[in-house]
Design a protein around this motif. Structure first.
Motif, PDB file in Angstrom:
ATOM      1  N   SER A   1       0.817  -1.222   0.000  1.00 54.26           N
ATOM      2  CA  SER A   1       0.000   0.000   0.000  1.00 54.26           C
ATOM      3  C   SER A   1       0.846   1.266   0.000  1.00 54.26           C
ATOM      4  O   SER A   1       0.342   2.354  -0.303  1.00 54.26           O
ATOM      5  CB  SER A   1      -0.931   0.005   1.221  1.00 54.26           C
ATOM      6  OG  SER A   1      -0.188   0.140   2.426  1.00 54.26           O
TER       7      SER A   1
ATOM      8  N   GLY B   1       0.725   1.054  -4.670  1.00 54.19           N
ATOM      9  CA  GLY B   1       0.034   1.878  -3.686  1.00 54.19           C
ATOM     10  C   GLY B   1      -0.846   2.959  -4.265  1.00 54.19           C
ATOM     11  O   GLY B   1      -1.654   3.562  -3.545  1.00 54.19           O
ATOM     12  N   ARG B   2      -0.738   3.226  -5.563  1.00 62.33           N
ATOM     13  CA  ARG B   2      -1.539   4.314  -6.132  1.00 62.33           C
ATOM     14  C   ARG B   2      -2.875   3.849  -6.694  1.00 62.33           C
ATOM     15  O   ARG B   2      -3.658   4.660  -7.185  1.00 62.33           O
ATOM     16  CB  ARG B   2      -0.746   5.054  -7.205  1.00 62.33           C
ATOM     17  CG  ARG B   2      -0.407   4.249  -8.430  1.00 62.33           C
ATOM     18  CD  ARG B   2       0.557   5.040  -9.315  1.00 62.33           C
ATOM     19  NE  ARG B   2       1.027   4.296 -10.467  1.00 62.33           N
ATOM     20  CZ  ARG B   2       0.459   4.330 -11.663  1.00 62.33           C
ATOM     21  NH1 ARG B   2      -0.608   5.080 -11.853  1.00 62.33           N
ATOM     22  NH2 ARG B   2       0.953   3.634 -12.672  1.00 62.33           N
ATOM     23  N   PHE B   3      -3.144   2.544  -6.608  1.00 64.71           N
ATOM     24  CA  PHE B   3      -4.421   2.028  -7.098  1.00 64.71           C
ATOM     25  C   PHE B   3      -5.348   1.786  -5.913  1.00 64.71           C
ATOM     26  O   PHE B   3      -5.154   0.852  -5.125  1.00 64.71           O
ATOM     27  CB  PHE B   3      -4.209   0.730  -7.883  1.00 64.71           C
ATOM     28  CG  PHE B   3      -3.474   0.923  -9.176  1.00 64.71           C
ATOM     29  CD1 PHE B   3      -4.154   1.331 -10.323  1.00 64.71           C
ATOM     30  CD2 PHE B   3      -2.100   0.728  -9.257  1.00 64.71           C
ATOM     31  CE1 PHE B   3      -3.480   1.521 -11.516  1.00 64.71           C
ATOM     32  CE2 PHE B   3      -1.416   0.911 -10.448  1.00 64.71           C
ATOM     33  CZ  PHE B   3      -2.104   1.315 -11.584  1.00 64.71           C
ATOM     34  N   ASP B   4      -6.349   2.647  -5.780  1.00 66.58           N
ATOM     35  CA  ASP B   4      -7.254   2.562  -4.632  1.00 66.58           C
ATOM     36  C   ASP B   4      -8.010   1.238  -4.585  1.00 66.58           C
ATOM     37  O   ASP B   4      -8.249   0.692  -3.499  1.00 66.58           O
ATOM     38  CB  ASP B   4      -8.262   3.722  -4.668  1.00 66.58           C
ATOM     39  CG  ASP B   4      -7.593   5.073  -4.450  1.00 66.58           C
ATOM     40  OD1 ASP B   4      -6.508   5.085  -3.840  1.00 66.58           O
ATOM     41  OD2 ASP B   4      -8.153   6.095  -4.887  1.00 66.58           O
ATOM     42  N   LEU B   5      -8.377   0.705  -5.742  1.00 68.33           N
ATOM     43  CA  LEU B   5      -9.135  -0.542  -5.771  1.00 68.33           C
ATOM     44  C   LEU B   5      -8.312  -1.699  -5.231  1.00 68.33           C
ATOM     45  O   LEU B   5      -8.823  -2.538  -4.474  1.00 68.33           O
ATOM     46  CB  LEU B   5      -9.594  -0.854  -7.199  1.00 68.33           C
ATOM     47  CG  LEU B   5     -10.450  -2.116  -7.370  1.00 68.33           C
ATOM     48  CD1 LEU B   5     -11.708  -2.033  -6.530  1.00 68.33           C
ATOM     49  CD2 LEU B   5     -10.781  -2.337  -8.843  1.00 68.33           C
TER      50      LEU B   5
ATOM     51  N   GLU C   1      -5.823  -1.489  -3.083  1.00 68.10           N
ATOM     52  CA  GLU C   1      -5.680  -1.298  -1.634  1.00 68.10           C
ATOM     53  C   GLU C   1      -6.970  -1.671  -0.909  1.00 68.10           C
ATOM     54  O   GLU C   1      -6.944  -2.336   0.134  1.00 68.10           O
ATOM     55  CB  GLU C   1      -5.312   0.154  -1.328  1.00 68.10           C
ATOM     56  CG  GLU C   1      -5.077   0.418   0.150  1.00 68.10           C
ATOM     57  CD  GLU C   1      -4.661   1.854   0.431  1.00 68.10           C
ATOM     58  OE1 GLU C   1      -4.501   2.197   1.618  1.00 68.10           O
ATOM     59  OE2 GLU C   1      -4.496   2.618  -0.542  1.00 68.10           O
ATOM     60  N   HIS C   2      -8.118  -1.264  -1.468  1.00 66.72           N
ATOM     61  CA  HIS C   2      -9.406  -1.564  -0.843  1.00 66.72           C
ATOM     62  C   HIS C   2      -9.649  -3.070  -0.803  1.00 66.72           C
ATOM     63  O   HIS C   2     -10.008  -3.634   0.250  1.00 66.72           O
ATOM     64  CB  HIS C   2     -10.530  -0.874  -1.614  1.00 66.72           C
ATOM     65  CG  HIS C   2     -11.903  -1.272  -1.164  1.00 66.72           C
ATOM     66  ND1 HIS C   2     -12.569  -2.351  -1.709  1.00 66.72           N
ATOM     67  CD2 HIS C   2     -12.735  -0.761  -0.219  1.00 66.72           C
ATOM     68  CE1 HIS C   2     -13.745  -2.499  -1.120  1.00 66.72           C
ATOM     69  NE2 HIS C   2     -13.868  -1.534  -0.224  1.00 66.72           N
TER      70      HIS C   2
ATOM     71  N   ARG D   1      -7.305  -4.985   1.522  1.00 67.44           N
ATOM     72  CA  ARG D   1      -7.687  -4.797   2.923  1.00 67.44           C
ATOM     73  C   ARG D   1      -8.831  -5.737   3.298  1.00 67.44           C
ATOM     74  O   ARG D   1      -8.819  -6.361   4.366  1.00 67.44           O
ATOM     75  CB  ARG D   1      -8.098  -3.343   3.170  1.00 67.44           C
ATOM     76  CG  ARG D   1      -8.355  -3.036   4.649  1.00 67.44           C
ATOM     77  CD  ARG D   1      -8.866  -1.627   4.860  1.00 67.44           C
ATOM     78  NE  ARG D   1      -7.957  -0.638   4.301  1.00 67.44           N
ATOM     79  CZ  ARG D   1      -8.258   0.162   3.299  1.00 67.44           C
ATOM     80  NH1 ARG D   1      -9.456   0.095   2.731  1.00 67.44           N
ATOM     81  NH2 ARG D   1      -7.388   1.040   2.848  1.00 67.44           N
TER      82      ARG D   1
ATOM     83  N   THR E   1      -5.622  -6.924  -7.641  1.00 66.41           N
ATOM     84  CA  THR E   1      -5.642  -7.606  -6.350  1.00 66.41           C
ATOM     85  C   THR E   1      -5.289  -9.076  -6.525  1.00 66.41           C
ATOM     86  O   THR E   1      -4.590  -9.661  -5.691  1.00 66.41           O
ATOM     87  CB  THR E   1      -7.031  -7.489  -5.699  1.00 66.41           C
ATOM     88  OG1 THR E   1      -7.429  -6.124  -5.691  1.00 66.41           O
ATOM     89  CG2 THR E   1      -7.007  -8.017  -4.281  1.00 66.41           C
TER      90      THR E   1
ATOM     91  N   GLN F   1     -11.794  -7.023 -11.591  1.00 63.76           N
ATOM     92  CA  GLN F   1     -10.872  -5.980 -12.015  1.00 63.76           C
ATOM     93  C   GLN F   1     -10.457  -6.088 -13.481  1.00 63.76           C
ATOM     94  O   GLN F   1      -9.671  -5.284 -13.959  1.00 63.76           O
ATOM     95  CB  GLN F   1      -9.631  -5.996 -11.115  1.00 63.76           C
ATOM     96  CG  GLN F   1      -9.954  -5.572  -9.688  1.00 63.76           C
ATOM     97  CD  GLN F   1      -8.738  -5.592  -8.783  1.00 63.76           C
ATOM     98  OE1 GLN F   1      -8.610  -6.438  -7.925  1.00 63.76           O
ATOM     99  NE2 GLN F   1      -7.838  -4.659  -8.980  1.00 63.76           N
TER     100      GLN F   1
END
Length: 366
Positions: free
Chosen positions: A65, A71-75, A77-78, A81, A196, A245
């Motif tokens: 992250s 780390g720049r891809f919000d999807l 990281e979400h 998590r 992911t 994705q």
């Protein structure tokens, strides 16, 4: 790719370094595998390998992250998590089971809870490739299918964890094959390479490699239900998250040599999980015919049968690793190249594996 390699090394390093600590904790809290009739080991072995793996997963996701690319891809990281929270739940259920031997219903409830966590966070099956079309799923079907897939994968890996190094090796091989497929697909089709699915699979490979030095025969530590259920959960969520994705319309292009890639999201998981799922199905059929519940243990799993054929512990594990590698990487090779030579190579490899597997039977003087 460099960030993926870094994540793999972090997952392997953290798991390896913390495994000895959790091994001591297992002895201290009497979380050890006693010798039972159906077991192969001959002395008590400590559990908590799954806890070391979970630590490797946590550190890897945390570092990912913060990296400049992943780390720049919000999807990503979400979703990662959500996968970690589900992993935490299912691993904790396994740790409790390793200590106090939970009943089957309690473990199933924990598995469904972990599956529900990722589903509520949007990590679920969105489409299924079928001949000539790609079917988009409604919410209810998507949820049910996702939970069922996670449940099957978790229990399949749990059942195959019967020989030193077997489950960790099978999962490492299968996850590596799936990572290669996901990364190569995104490269060839000019899709986003940070997914992911790729992140989870490379982390899964890393924690398996970090744990194997403690688990190869003769094992100094077992992963226990905490580890086997965690690995099954990670494998399932890596495959499932990929469908959310990737745009299915971009995967198969009419007239393209890569059109078979549209079906690999369905075929490859079956190839990667062929041995664990096959063992799970055979166990269900065998126990049902015998009038027993499907979760009642016996000593007729694939790894038991390999030993009965006359293979040594190490040879049996190596052969099952070979079968997994042939099926998983064979499916990837066929999908990437769409070449008849790839099919021929897979058939030849399977023939050799079959010969090596059954050779002791033909030489048995009895």
């Amino acid at each position: 790719m460099r960030e993926y390699i870094l994540i793999l090394l972090i997952a392997a390093g953290v798991t390896y370094l913390l495994a000895n600590l959790f091994r001591r904790l297992a002895f201290r809290h009497n979380a050890v595998a006693i010798v039972r009739d159906r077991d192969v080991h001959t002395r008590p072995i400590p559990y908590f390998g799954g806890a070391a793996m979970l630590a490797g997963v946590a550190c890897s996701f945390m570092v990912a992250s913060q990296l400049p690319w992943l780390g720049r891809f919000d999807l990503v990281e979400h979703d990662s998590r959500a996968v970690f929270i589900g992993s935490l739940v299912i691993c904790l259920v396994g740790i409790v089971d390793d200590m106090v031997d939970l009943n089957a219903l309690a473990k199933i409830a924990g598995q469904i809870l972990a599956a529900g966590i990722v589903v509520l966070n949007g990590v679920k099956v969105y489409w299924i490739p079928l001949p000539g079309t790609i079917v988009s799923l409604d919410d209810a079907t998507s949820i049910v299918l996702t939970v069922v897939l996670i449940f099957l994968c978790v229990n399949a890996i749990n059942l195959i964890d019967g020989l030193d190094g077997l489950a960790a090796g099978v999962v490492a091989i299968g996850s590596l094959a799936f990572f290669i497929y996901a990364y190569q697909l995104s490269y060839e089709q000019e899709l986003v390479r940070a997914t992911t699915g790729s992140l989870v699979t490379v982390v899964t490979v890393g924690v398996c490699l970090g744990f194997l030095p403690y688990n190869v025969h003769p094992a100094r530590m077992f992963m226990g239900d905490s580890g086997s259920m965690l690995l099954g959960f990670l494998m399932a969520t890596s495959v499932i998250s990929l469908t959310g994705q990737l745009d299915p319309s971009q995967i198969a292009v009419e007239g393209s040599g890569l059109a078979i890639n549209a079906y690999l999201p369905l075929i490859l998981p079956l190839a990667v999980m062929a041995l664990p799922l096959g063992d799970l199905i055979l166990a269900y059929v065998r126990r049902t015919i015998a009038g027993r519940l499907w979760f009642q243990a016996d000593k007729q799993h694939l790894h038991h049968r390999m030993l009965q054929l006359g293979h040594s512990h190490r040879r049996a594990v190596a052969l099952l690793w070979l079968w997994t590698a042939l099926l998983a990487f064979g499916a990837v090779l066929i999908g990437i190249t769409s070449s008849p030579w790839a099919v021929a190579a897979l058939v030849a490899g399977l023939a050799v594996a079959a010969w090596l597997t059954w050779k002791p039977v033909r030489h048995d003087p009895a």
